[in-house]
Motif scaffolding. Structure first.
Motif, short mmCIF file in Angstrom:
data_model
loop_
_atom_site.label_atom_id
_atom_site.label_comp_id
_atom_site.label_asym_id
_atom_site.label_seq_id
_atom_site.Cartn_x
_atom_site.Cartn_y
_atom_site.Cartn_z
N GLU A 91 2.45 1.59 -3.47
CA GLU A 91 1.45 2.01 -4.46
C GLU A 91 1.08 3.48 -4.26
O GLU A 91 0.81 4.20 -5.23
N SER A 92 1.03 3.86 -3.00
CA SER A 92 0.65 5.26 -2.73
C SER A 92 1.80 6.22 -3.08
O SER A 92 1.58 7.39 -3.34
N ARG A 93 3.02 5.75 -3.00
CA ARG A 93 4.14 6.64 -3.29
C ARG A 93 4.22 6.92 -4.81
O ARG A 93 4.27 8.05 -5.26
N ALA A 129 0.84 -1.21 0.00
CA ALA A 129 0.00 0.00 0.00
C ALA A 129 0.86 1.25 0.00
O ALA A 129 0.55 2.24 -0.70
N GLN A 130 1.96 1.19 0.80
CA GLN A 130 2.85 2.36 0.83
C GLN A 130 3.50 2.60 -0.54
O GLN A 130 3.58 3.74 -1.01
#
Length: 321
Positions: A202-204, A199-200
């Motif tokens: 993908e969010s970055r 998730a981190q």
């Protein structure tokens, strides 16, 4: 000294009655004529009568009697003496026969006593042999009981060891459950970590896809390694559990074999105990027979004493004129 009651004159009249009948005077016959009186009193009076008759036996006839009458009385006196002699011979013969019969009864009683003593001796030997066998059976039974107690102790010891094995198995099972929980928790943590990283990343930035794939591969590899380690530990635990289970099965088989041996020994001990009870029953029966033989011996000895007393008290044949 004669007792009071029956007087000498009564006994004398009874004797005269018996002589008139042609019977020989005796204590029993005199008492039958009188219908009363003790044997001792009648016997004393009878002895006195015989003593008086003995004193008057040789008294000569009075000289004042006429010669013809004197001769007739002398003939009668001579005839009476001859008849008295014949009666005396008959009585002596009867007395001799009674004495011989009493002696024969005494000899028979002695033979019965000897036979009874021989039977008692044989019974005593059989009783001693039975007592020895009983003692041997009791020793064997005590040995079997000692062996049974030893086997029971071994069984209790095996039960304790089996209980300890069960506790060890429970401990290992608890440890296996704990490891499985830790493994599942590690997998869940790893999955959550992977999801957070994903998730981190993908969010970055979407451009970091290659790096993310690398991280994903690394996480997958790490997860696979952890799963391999968990499987190895699980297999090791399974092997340990199988070994312990095999040992427990072997111990159970050994315990069952020992229980079977103990049952055989117990049955053998019961058989010996039954034989011991049967031997005790035979001993009681022999004791009863021995008591009966003792009673029979006592009775025969009593009969022997009575016969000996009768023989020693047998009266001398009286002189009857």
């Amino acid at each position: 000294m004669a007792r009071s009651g029956v007087q000498f004159e009564d006994v004398q009249r009874a004797i005269e009655t018996l002589i008139q009948r042609g019977d020989v005077p005796s204590v029993q016959r005199i008492r039958e004529v009188l219908g009363t009186g003790s044997f001792t009193t009648i016997s004393d009076h009878l002895r006195e009568w015989r003593a008086r008759r003995e004193e008057n036996r040789d008294v000569p006839l009075p000289q004042a009697i006429p010669e013809r009458l004197h001769d007739a009385l002398a003939g009668l006196w001579q005839q009476a003496q001859e008849e008295a002699g014949e009666a005396l011979s008959f009585y002596r013969q009867q007395s001799d026969e009674q004495v011989e019969q009493a002696r024969e009864e005494t000899r028979q009683a002695q033979r019965r006593v000897e036979d009874t003593e021989q039977r008692l001796s044989a019974l005593g030997e059989r009783l001693d042999s039975t007592a020895a066998r009983l003692e041997e059976k009791a020793t064997s039974l005590a040995r079997l009981e000692s062996e049974a107690a030893h086997l029971r102790g071994q069984v209790e010891e095996r039960d304790q060891r089996l209980a300890m094995r069960d506790r060890q198995i429970n401990t290992l099972s608890e440890e296996r459950d704990r490891l499985e929980r830790e493994h599942h928790e590690s997998l869940e943590q790893l999955d959550q970590t992977h999801k957070r990283r994903l998730a981190q990343e993908e969010s970055r930035h979407e451009s970091a896809e290659n790096r993310l794939m690398q991280l994903l591969d690394s996480a997958r590899h790490e997860k696979q390694e952890l799963e391999k380690q968990a499987r190895r530990r699980h297999e090791q635990l399974e092997e340990r559990i199988e070994k312990i289970t095999a040992q427990m099965e072997q111990q159970r088989r050994t315990l069952q074999e020992e229980e079977r041996k103990m049952r055989d020994l117990t049955q053998h001990a019961r058989h010996h105990e039954q034989q011991l009870q049967e031997s005790r029953g035979r001993e009681d029966h022999l004791s009863g027979l021995l008591a009966e033989r003792d009673q029979e011996l006592a009775r025969l000895r009593t009969e022997l004493r009575v016969l000996q007393e009768r023989l020693s008290r047998a009266p001398m044949p009286p002189f009857v004129y």
